[in-house]
Design a protein around this motif. Structure first.
Motif, PDB file in Angstrom:
ATOM      1  N   ASP A 273       0.904  -1.292   0.233  1.00 53.54           N
ATOM      2  CA  ASP A 273      -0.218   0.144  -0.567  1.00 53.54           C
ATOM      3  C   ASP A 273       1.126   1.373  -0.049  1.00 53.54           C
ATOM      4  OD1 ASP A 273      -2.031  -1.392  -0.086  1.00 53.54           O
ATOM      5  OD2 ASP A 273      -2.346  -1.523   2.296  1.00 53.54           O
ATOM      6  N   PHE A 274       2.299   0.821  -0.581  1.00 47.06           N
ATOM      7  CA  PHE A 274       2.378   2.416  -0.916  1.00 47.06           C
ATOM      8  C   PHE A 274       2.444   3.089  -1.447  1.00 47.06           C
ATOM      9  CE2 PHE A 274       3.801  -0.115  -4.598  1.00 47.06           C
ATOM     10  CZ  PHE A 274       4.198   1.085  -5.739  1.00 47.06           C
ATOM     11  N   THR A 275       2.912   4.546  -1.149  1.00 45.25           N
ATOM     12  CA  THR A 275       2.297   5.691  -2.046  1.00 45.25           C
ATOM     13  C   THR A 275       3.260   5.795  -3.268  1.00 45.25           C
ATOM     14  OG1 THR A 275       2.391   7.503   0.174  1.00 45.25           O
ATOM     15  CG2 THR A 275       0.718   6.152   0.057  1.00 45.25           C
ATOM     16  N   PRO A 276       2.788   7.650  -3.833  1.00 47.08           N
ATOM     17  CA  PRO A 276       3.795   7.731  -4.460  1.00 47.08           C
ATOM     18  C   PRO A 276       4.653   8.878  -3.924  1.00 47.08           C
ATOM     19  CG  PRO A 276       1.444   7.943  -5.714  1.00 47.08           C
ATOM     20  CD  PRO A 276       1.069   7.230  -4.392  1.00 47.08           C
ATOM     21  N   ARG A 277       4.024   8.944  -2.709  1.00 47.18           N
ATOM     22  CA  ARG A 277       5.268  10.002  -2.248  1.00 47.18           C
ATOM     23  C   ARG A 277       5.859   9.238  -1.322  1.00 47.18           C
ATOM     24  NH1 ARG A 277       5.220  15.100   1.188  1.00 47.18           N
ATOM     25  NH2 ARG A 277       7.737  15.203   2.010  1.00 47.18           N
ATOM     26  N   ASN A 278       5.783   8.201  -1.047  1.00 48.62           N
ATOM     27  CA  ASN A 278       7.007   6.994  -0.265  1.00 48.62           C
ATOM     28  C   ASN A 278       7.979   6.874  -1.549  1.00 48.62           C
ATOM     29  OD1 ASN A 278       3.972   4.657   0.427  1.00 48.62           O
ATOM     30  ND2 ASN A 278       5.130   6.572   2.250  1.00 48.62           N
ATOM     31  N   VAL A 279       7.106   6.301  -2.619  1.00 44.79           N
ATOM     32  CA  VAL A 279       8.287   6.465  -3.572  1.00 44.79           C
ATOM     33  C   VAL A 279       9.351   7.848  -3.351  1.00 44.79           C
ATOM     34  CG1 VAL A 279       8.733   6.626  -6.183  1.00 44.79           C
ATOM     35  CG2 VAL A 279       7.005   5.072  -4.851  1.00 44.79           C
ATOM     36  N   ALA A 280       8.698   8.795  -3.718  1.00 45.18           N
ATOM     37  CA  ALA A 280       9.493   9.857  -4.224  1.00 45.18           C
ATOM     38  C   ALA A 280      10.608  10.150  -2.105  1.00 45.18           C
ATOM     39  CB  ALA A 280       8.855  11.381  -4.303  1.00 45.18           C
ATOM     40  N   ASP A 281      10.350   9.819  -1.497  1.00 41.33           N
ATOM     41  CA  ASP A 281      11.348  10.135  -0.564  1.00 41.33           C
ATOM     42  C   ASP A 281      12.126   8.880  -0.384  1.00 41.33           C
ATOM     43  OD1 ASP A 281       9.575  12.077   0.631  1.00 41.33           O
ATOM     44  OD2 ASP A 281       8.653  10.572   2.380  1.00 41.33           O
ATOM     45  N   THR A 282      11.697   7.651  -0.778  1.00 44.55           N
ATOM     46  CA  THR A 282      12.880   6.674  -1.462  1.00 44.55           C
ATOM     47  C   THR A 282      13.573   6.578  -1.602  1.00 44.55           C
ATOM     48  OG1 THR A 282      11.289   4.913  -0.707  1.00 44.55           O
ATOM     49  CG2 THR A 282      13.081   4.087  -1.230  1.00 44.55           C
ATOM     50  N   TRP A 283      13.155   7.023  -3.144  1.00 39.31           N
ATOM     51  CA  TRP A 283      14.611   7.803  -3.852  1.00 39.31           C
ATOM     52  C   TRP A 283      15.592   8.348  -4.001  1.00 39.31           C
ATOM     53  CZ3 TRP A 283      11.784   8.771  -9.239  1.00 39.31           C
ATOM     54  CH2 TRP A 283      12.477   8.025 -10.940  1.00 39.31           C
ATOM     55  N   ILE A 284      14.863   9.534  -3.243  1.00 42.22           N
ATOM     56  CA  ILE A 284      16.236  10.900  -2.820  1.00 42.22           C
ATOM     57  C   ILE A 284      17.071  10.028  -1.448  1.00 42.22           C
ATOM     58  CG2 ILE A 284      15.695  12.545  -1.474  1.00 42.22           C
ATOM     59  CD1 ILE A 284      13.245  13.863  -2.773  1.00 42.22           C
ATOM     60  N   ALA A 285      16.323   9.471  -0.182  1.00 39.28           N
ATOM     61  CA  ALA A 285      16.394   8.441   0.450  1.00 39.28           C
ATOM     62  C   ALA A 285      18.007   7.586  -0.064  1.00 39.28           C
ATOM     63  CB  ALA A 285      16.222   8.201   1.217  1.00 39.28           C
ATOM     64  N   SER A 286      17.677   6.981  -1.043  1.00 36.40           N
ATOM     65  CA  SER A 286      18.762   5.295  -1.862  1.00 36.40           C
ATOM     66  C   SER A 286      19.334   6.021  -2.636  1.00 36.40           C
ATOM     67  CB  SER A 286      17.379   4.919  -1.381  1.00 36.40           C
ATOM     68  OG  SER A 286      16.829   4.706  -2.401  1.00 36.40           O
ATOM     69  N   GLN A 287      18.964   6.614  -3.545  1.00 33.71           N
ATOM     70  CA  GLN A 287      19.992   6.624  -5.280  1.00 33.71           C
ATOM     71  C   GLN A 287      19.871   7.926  -6.017  1.00 33.71           C
ATOM     72  OE1 GLN A 287      17.723   4.390  -7.323  1.00 33.71           O
ATOM     73  NE2 GLN A 287      19.148   2.262  -6.562  1.00 33.71           N
ATOM     74  N   LEU A 308       5.796  17.034  -5.788  1.00 34.81           N
ATOM     75  CA  LEU A 308       5.308  15.981  -5.407  1.00 34.81           C
ATOM     76  C   LEU A 308       4.425  15.335  -6.197  1.00 34.81           C
ATOM     77  CD1 LEU A 308       4.954  17.343  -2.077  1.00 34.81           C
ATOM     78  CD2 LEU A 308       7.290  16.360  -3.019  1.00 34.81           C
ATOM     79  N   PRO A 309       4.886  14.053  -6.691  1.00 34.54           N
ATOM     80  CA  PRO A 309       3.536  12.895  -7.747  1.00 34.54           C
ATOM     81  C   PRO A 309       2.536  13.945  -6.773  1.00 34.54           C
ATOM     82  CG  PRO A 309       5.387  11.929  -6.473  1.00 34.54           C
ATOM     83  CD  PRO A 309       5.094  13.103  -5.406  1.00 34.54           C
ATOM     84  N   PRO A 310       1.333  14.049  -8.794  1.00 33.33           N
ATOM     85  CA  PRO A 310       1.644  13.757  -9.607  1.00 33.33           C
ATOM     86  C   PRO A 310       2.555  14.917 -10.919  1.00 33.33           C
ATOM     87  CG  PRO A 310      -0.543  14.678  -9.645  1.00 33.33           C
ATOM     88  CD  PRO A 310      -0.113  14.269  -8.503  1.00 33.33           C
ATOM     89  N   ASP A 311       2.760  15.630 -10.369  1.00 33.74           N
ATOM     90  CA  ASP A 311       3.024  17.132 -10.727  1.00 33.74           C
ATOM     91  C   ASP A 311       4.335  17.000 -11.177  1.00 33.74           C
ATOM     92  OD1 ASP A 311       1.413  18.071 -10.607  1.00 33.74           O
ATOM     93  OD2 ASP A 311       1.382  19.077  -8.926  1.00 33.74           O
ATOM     94  N   SER A 312       5.575  15.706  -9.994  1.00 36.08           N
ATOM     95  CA  SER A 312       6.523  15.816  -9.851  1.00 36.08           C
ATOM     96  C   SER A 312       6.616  14.865 -11.823  1.00 36.08           C
ATOM     97  CB  SER A 312       7.630  14.988  -9.515  1.00 36.08           C
ATOM     98  OG  SER A 312       6.640  13.628  -8.804  1.00 36.08           O
ATOM     99  N   ALA A 313       6.413  14.299 -12.231  1.00 40.53           N
ATOM    100  CA  ALA A 313       6.556  13.693 -13.950  1.00 40.53           C
ATOM    101  C   ALA A 313       5.910  14.888 -14.542  1.00 40.53           C
ATOM    102  CB  ALA A 313       5.359  12.652 -13.627  1.00 40.53           C
ATOM    103  N   LEU A 314       5.293  15.326 -14.424  1.00 43.31           N
ATOM    104  CA  LEU A 314       4.826  16.390 -15.421  1.00 43.31           C
ATOM    105  C   LEU A 314       5.529  17.810 -15.336  1.00 43.31           C
ATOM    106  CD1 LEU A 314       0.987  15.851 -14.989  1.00 43.31           C
ATOM    107  CD2 LEU A 314       2.627  14.674 -16.969  1.00 43.31           C
ATOM    108  N   TYR A 315       5.789  18.391 -15.214  1.00 39.59           N
ATOM    109  CA  TYR A 315       6.979  19.413 -14.411  1.00 39.59           C
ATOM    110  C   TYR A 315       7.729  20.028 -14.889  1.00 39.59           C
ATOM    111  CZ  TYR A 315       8.750  24.055 -13.503  1.00 39.59           C
ATOM    112  OH  TYR A 315       8.914  25.568 -12.841  1.00 39.59           O
ATOM    113  N   LYS A 316       7.641  20.685 -16.589  1.00 36.70           N
ATOM    114  CA  LYS A 316       9.240  21.087 -17.165  1.00 36.70           C
ATOM    115  C   LYS A 316       9.552  19.652 -17.578  1.00 36.70           C
ATOM    116  CE  LYS A 316       9.541  25.722 -16.094  1.00 36.70           C
ATOM    117  NZ  LYS A 316      10.730  26.835 -15.713  1.00 36.70           N
ATOM    118  N   ASN A 317       9.041  18.688 -17.871  1.00 36.01           N
ATOM    119  CA  ASN A 317       9.469  17.021 -18.384  1.00 36.01           C
ATOM    120  C   ASN A 317       9.289  17.061 -18.958  1.00 36.01           C
ATOM    121  OD1 ASN A 317      10.332  14.602 -18.321  1.00 36.01           O
ATOM    122  ND2 ASN A 317       9.412  14.043 -16.213  1.00 36.01           N
TER     123      ASN A 317
END
Length: 337
Positions: A273-287, A308-317
């Motif tokens: 039941d992870f959330t998009p925010r969990n993905v972002a936090d794990t990503w920043i902390a681990s890689q 933050l997600p979902p804007d993180s996928a779209l903003y100037k991307n």
């Protein structure tokens, strides 16, 4: 201090006569005299020569400030990034033509702005280009969809479910599940290793390389023994020092496997039941951001900036529809066989 006073002060503090300074700069004494009295101003080439001669910044000549004073007064100045040092994937302004093509494919009604995008893309990287790119992003964001666009491509789960129709899910555990998952993971690694040494090579050179080594059509890995010294020099693609299969002890890190490893760790931390925010936090902390390219690199930078997600996928991307997301879905398949 005015520029004429700055030149006069520099000359006198270095114990030079007007004649001597003129000789060092390759100008007449009268030219130096006119600079110091404010009758004329030296052109940029002579200002650079003065800067090099007296070992001072150009700012100190133009503005009459020492470098130390300039550093202490930066709070009164506008500070801009070194645009030339920005990485292409992280500079929206550098990829305006990619953005334009992507937006057209998404059905945006923007054909009338083609010339504007092409003209802006030719401007050298800098504040002006970035400012125009910001405006173009707003234009893209608010552009309507073309009336003749035939595709329905929702992004939210709810909208996707409305379009998918009926679906029969078979809840059955496959035979030899552990071996099959291991095979899928090893297959990904083997595939990455096959292409890693020549990632980015142009088709013409790739075919030439494979034919020269008796490996066309490709049926095995590329080895260092396939590459002669003449080939290293004759190919435009930089072949030297690549991770050829006979020159490594293990498969190298790859952006197409980094995320799968991170996903395994994330599921252990947060469960299914992870959330998009969990993905972002794990990503920043681990890689680090250098573990990824294009769409994922932009998303990572957006996390850092607070998008933050979902804007993180779209903003100037401009890479938002590239194939990366399909590759990143590997681990979903592993835990939902």
């Amino acid at each position: 201090m005015a520029i004429n006073e700055a030149i006069s002060k520099l000359r006198q503090s270095n114990k030079l006569s007007q004649e001597k300074l003129a000789d060092l700069l390759g100008v007449s004494r009268q030219a130096v005299q006119k600079w110091e009295t404010g009758v004329t101003t030296p052109d940029i080439n002579h200002i650079i020569k003065l800067s090099n001669l007296f070992q001072v910044s150009i700012d100190s000549i133009l503005l009459g400030n020492s470098r130390r004073a300039m550093e202490e007064l930066t709070y009164n100045k506008k500070i801009y990034p070194q645009y030339a040092a920005q990485i292409g994937w992280e500079s929206y302004a550098s990829e305006l033509l990619v953005e334009f093509r992507q937006s057209l494919e998404e059905g945006k009604d923007i054909e009338q702005y083609r010339d504007l995008f092409e003209a802006t893309s030719r401007i050298p990287n800098g504040k002006i280009k970035n400012d125009i790119a910001d405006t173009l992003f707003e234009l893209i964001l608010n552009a309507p969809t073309r009336s003749d666009y035939d595709y329905k491509e929702p992004s939210s789960l709810e909208q996707i479910e409305l379009l998918k129709g009926s679906f029969d899910y078979v809840d059955k555990k496959p035979d030899n599940l552990e071996n099959r998952i291991r095979g899928a993971w090893m297959g990904r690694i083997c595939g990455c290793l096959l292409g890693k040494p020549i990632e980015g090579i142009k088709t013409k050179e790739l075919h030439s390389l494979l034919k020269a080594s008796g490996n066309y059509p490709m049926r095995r890995y590329i080895y260092t023994t396939d590459i002669s010294e003449d080939m290293y020099e004759s190919y435009k693609f930089p072949l030297r020092g690549r991770c050829f299969a006979d020159a490594i002890k293990c498969a190298p890190a790859d952006d197409d496997t980094n995320y799968t490893v991170m996903a395994a760790y994330m599921i252990d931390q947060y469960g299914r039941d992870f959330t998009p925010r969990n993905v972002a936090d794990t990503w920043i902390a681990s890689q680090p951001k250098s573990a990824y390219c294009t769409a994922e690199r932009v998303a990572f930078c957006n996390f850092i900036k607070g998008y933050l997600p979902p804007d993180s996928a779209l903003y100037k991307n401009p890479y938002r529809e590239w194939i990366g997301a399909q590759i990143r879905a590997d681990y979903f398949g592993f835990i939902n066989p």
